[in-house]
Design an enzyme around this catalytic site. Sequence first.
Site, PDB file in Angstrom:
ATOM      1  N   CYS A 116     -55.220 -21.417  34.580  1.00 21.40           N
ATOM      2  CA  CYS A 116     -56.213 -22.248  35.260  1.00 21.40           C
ATOM      3  C   CYS A 116     -57.460 -22.471  34.415  1.00 21.40           C
ATOM      4  CB  CYS A 116     -56.614 -21.625  36.581  1.00 21.40           C
ATOM      5  SG  CYS A 116     -55.220 -21.297  37.654  1.00 21.40           S
ATOM      6  N   HIS A 256     -63.528 -23.843  39.032  1.00 19.23           N
ATOM      7  CA  HIS A 256     -62.101 -23.881  39.344  1.00 19.23           C
ATOM      8  C   HIS A 256     -61.937 -23.814  40.855  1.00 19.23           C
ATOM      9  CE1 HIS A 256     -57.903 -23.259  39.459  1.00 19.23           C
ATOM     10  NE2 HIS A 256     -57.937 -21.956  39.625  1.00 19.23           N
ATOM     11  N   ASN A 286     -55.246 -25.222  45.053  1.00 15.52           N
ATOM     12  CA  ASN A 286     -55.445 -24.810  43.666  1.00 15.52           C
ATOM     13  C   ASN A 286     -54.433 -25.551  42.786  1.00 15.52           C
ATOM     14  OD1 ASN A 286     -55.422 -23.475  41.199  1.00 15.52           O
ATOM     15  ND2 ASN A 286     -55.428 -21.422  42.078  1.00 15.52           N
TER      16      ASN A 286
HETATM   17  O1  UT7 Z   1     -56.266 -19.753  39.910  1.00 12.79           O
HETATM   18  C1  UT7 Z   1     -56.246 -18.379  40.043  1.00 12.79           C
HETATM   19  C2  UT7 Z   1     -55.117 -18.076  40.950  1.00 12.79           C
HETATM   20  N1  UT7 Z   1     -55.308 -17.233  42.058  1.00 12.79           N
HETATM   21  C3  UT7 Z   1     -56.319 -17.162  42.929  1.00 12.79           C
HETATM   22  O2  UT7 Z   1     -57.371 -17.716  42.837  1.00 12.79           O
HETATM   23  C4  UT7 Z   1     -56.067 -16.295  44.124  1.00 12.79           C
HETATM   24  C5  UT7 Z   1     -57.077 -15.208  44.269  1.00 12.79           C
HETATM   25  N2  UT7 Z   1     -56.823 -14.472  45.492  1.00 12.79           N
HETATM   26  C6  UT7 Z   1     -57.108 -14.940  46.726  1.00 12.79           C
HETATM   27  O3  UT7 Z   1     -57.599 -16.052  46.865  1.00 12.79           O
HETATM   28  C7  UT7 Z   1     -56.878 -14.025  47.895  1.00 12.79           C
HETATM   29  O4  UT7 Z   1     -56.460 -12.769  47.412  1.00 12.79           O
HETATM   30  C8  UT7 Z   1     -55.853 -14.545  48.916  1.00 12.79           C
HETATM   31  C9  UT7 Z   1     -56.424 -15.758  49.649  1.00 12.79           C
HETATM   32  C10 UT7 Z   1     -54.575 -14.917  48.217  1.00 12.79           C
HETATM   33  C11 UT7 Z   1     -55.593 -13.483  49.959  1.00 12.79           C
HETATM   34  O5  UT7 Z   1     -56.792 -13.009  50.510  1.00 12.79           O
HETATM   35  P1  UT7 Z   1     -57.066 -11.444  50.583  1.00 12.79           P
HETATM   36  O6  UT7 Z   1     -58.410 -11.277  51.181  1.00 12.79           O
HETATM   37  O7  UT7 Z   1     -56.867 -10.861  49.220  1.00 12.79           O
HETATM   38  O8  UT7 Z   1     -55.988 -10.963  51.632  1.00 12.79           O
HETATM   39  P2  UT7 Z   1     -54.741  -9.985  51.430  1.00 12.79           P
HETATM   40  O9  UT7 Z   1     -53.817 -10.460  50.380  1.00 12.79           O
HETATM   41  O10 UT7 Z   1     -55.239  -8.597  51.336  1.00 12.79           O
HETATM   42  O11 UT7 Z   1     -54.009 -10.188  52.815  1.00 12.79           O
HETATM   43  C12 UT7 Z   1     -54.628  -9.904  54.092  1.00 12.79           C
HETATM   44  C13 UT7 Z   1     -53.565 -10.015  55.170  1.00 12.79           C
HETATM   45  C14 UT7 Z   1     -52.303  -9.244  54.864  1.00 12.79           C
HETATM   46  O12 UT7 Z   1     -51.824  -8.696  56.055  1.00 12.79           O
HETATM   47  P3  UT7 Z   1     -52.076  -7.147  56.405  1.00 12.79           P
HETATM   48  O13 UT7 Z   1     -51.442  -6.382  55.286  1.00 12.79           O
HETATM   49  O14 UT7 Z   1     -53.563  -7.005  56.456  1.00 12.79           O
HETATM   50  O15 UT7 Z   1     -51.390  -7.008  57.723  1.00 12.79           O
HETATM   51  C15 UT7 Z   1     -51.346 -10.303  54.407  1.00 12.79           C
HETATM   52  O16 UT7 Z   1     -49.988  -9.960  54.649  1.00 12.79           O
HETATM   53  O17 UT7 Z   1     -53.166 -11.385  55.306  1.00 12.79           O
HETATM   54  C16 UT7 Z   1     -51.744 -11.458  55.272  1.00 12.79           C
HETATM   55  N3  UT7 Z   1     -51.378 -12.759  54.719  1.00 12.79           N
HETATM   56  C17 UT7 Z   1     -51.210 -13.872  55.463  1.00 12.79           C
HETATM   57  N4  UT7 Z   1     -51.296 -14.076  56.790  1.00 12.79           N
HETATM   58  C18 UT7 Z   1     -51.101 -15.327  57.240  1.00 12.79           C
HETATM   59  C19 UT7 Z   1     -51.167 -13.098  53.417  1.00 12.79           C
HETATM   60  N5  UT7 Z   1     -50.880 -14.399  53.310  1.00 12.79           N
HETATM   61  C20 UT7 Z   1     -50.905 -14.893  54.567  1.00 12.79           C
HETATM   62  C21 UT7 Z   1     -50.699 -16.183  55.097  1.00 12.79           C
HETATM   63  N6  UT7 Z   1     -50.809 -16.348  56.431  1.00 12.79           N
HETATM   64  N7  UT7 Z   1     -50.411 -17.257  54.327  1.00 12.79           N
END
Ligand code: UT7
Length: 331
Positions: A116, A256, A286
């Site tokens: 990215c 980004h 993204n």
């Molecule tokens: O260009 C660079 C590429 N990458 C990025 O920029 C991504 C950077 N990361 C992020 O933006 C964030 O980490 C995410 C948006 C992907 C996730 O947010 P987070 O605050 O890190 O949440 P998490 O992964 O810890 O997930 C929280 C909860 C989990 O459930 P539990 O374990 O708390 O029960 C996930 O299973 O959210 C759940 N979850 C979802 N729920 C509904 C994960 N994806 C989803 C979804 N819908 N799509």
Amino acid sequence: MGMQKRAGIIGVGSAVPNRVLTNHDLEKMVDTTDEWIRTMTGIEERRIADEGEATSDYAIRAGRKAIESAGLSPQDIDLIILATFTGDTPLPATACIVQNALGCKGTPAFDLAAGCSGFVYGLATADAFVRSGHYEHVLVIGADLLSRVTNWTDRSTCVLFGDGAGAAVVAPVDEDGGFMAFELGAEGSGAGVLCIPAGGSRHPYTPEDLAAHRDKIYMEGREVFKFAVKIQGEATERVVAKCGLSVEDIDLVVPHQANTRIIESAVNRLGLPMEKFYVNLQKYGNTSAASIPIALDEAVSEGKIKKGDIIVTVGFGAGLTWAAGVMKWVF
Ligand code: UT7
């Protein structure tokens, strides 16, 4: 002995697919909700390329628009740099497909792999070539069709990504304008937290890989999130300091477009108002290397970037890499 010149962006363009995939569409595909996606990422919809289309189709359109916006013709382009990790095929470089389609006969062309951060890496590369006098007009394109490398059964990643392309023409500009400083970096110890595990020389595809989606993006979202929050603010502070400015001098940050929470963290760290950050990820998700040049192009056409403005571009991504640049806008 070539004189040191200043280089800057003299034209921009972008191209995205017509097809829209909304959060509500995704609710029917994986266990997610519009509410979760909006709250956790800010994304409302993304664009998805049609079957049979390729990254070059969008790179070509964006490139052509940037050349027109610069008031040039394809024959004027001396070098093409395409930032992508979703090329049409693994070989040759997709930049060569773009070169041929644009009619830039004989013009050198190569792909640049920095995830990215690729477009800003590309701007820094173009800046060096132009200032050294090696090339006059460099077309820098960021293009990715992330839909092709998305695991559509993984709700933690498939809601994030979209397809598109953006481009800029870099050329000599008056001494007062153009690029003022770049800050590029990589932290290769983080290579494993955002990658496509199979399909390269380390691990060529097996049928099991394909069944387990190891030909698609694997991401430890939390780790990337922590890295992004830290590096976005730091890189912005460092790059403005390099050219003797302070963050208050910035007219617009074009970051980004990954997640509004990541952008808000930079807002808080830098102490700038949210209006100083351009955000369009709600419409596109993204789009990797395409996100910054699409945002630049839209900000220009919406009148949010004007001649003389101090603009900061800042990206982060797979590698892990980061890249920031400061420029004084010249048109
Ligand atoms: O260009 C660079 C590429 N990458 C990025 O920029 C991504 C950077 N990361 C992020 O933006 C964030 O980490 C995410 C948006 C992907 C996730 O947010 P987070 O605050 O890190 O949440 P998490 O992964 O810890 O997930 C929280 C909860 C989990 O459930 P539990 O374990 O708390 O029960 C996930 O299973 O959210 C759940 N979850 C979802 N729920 C509904 C994960 N994806 C989803 C979804 N819908 N799509």
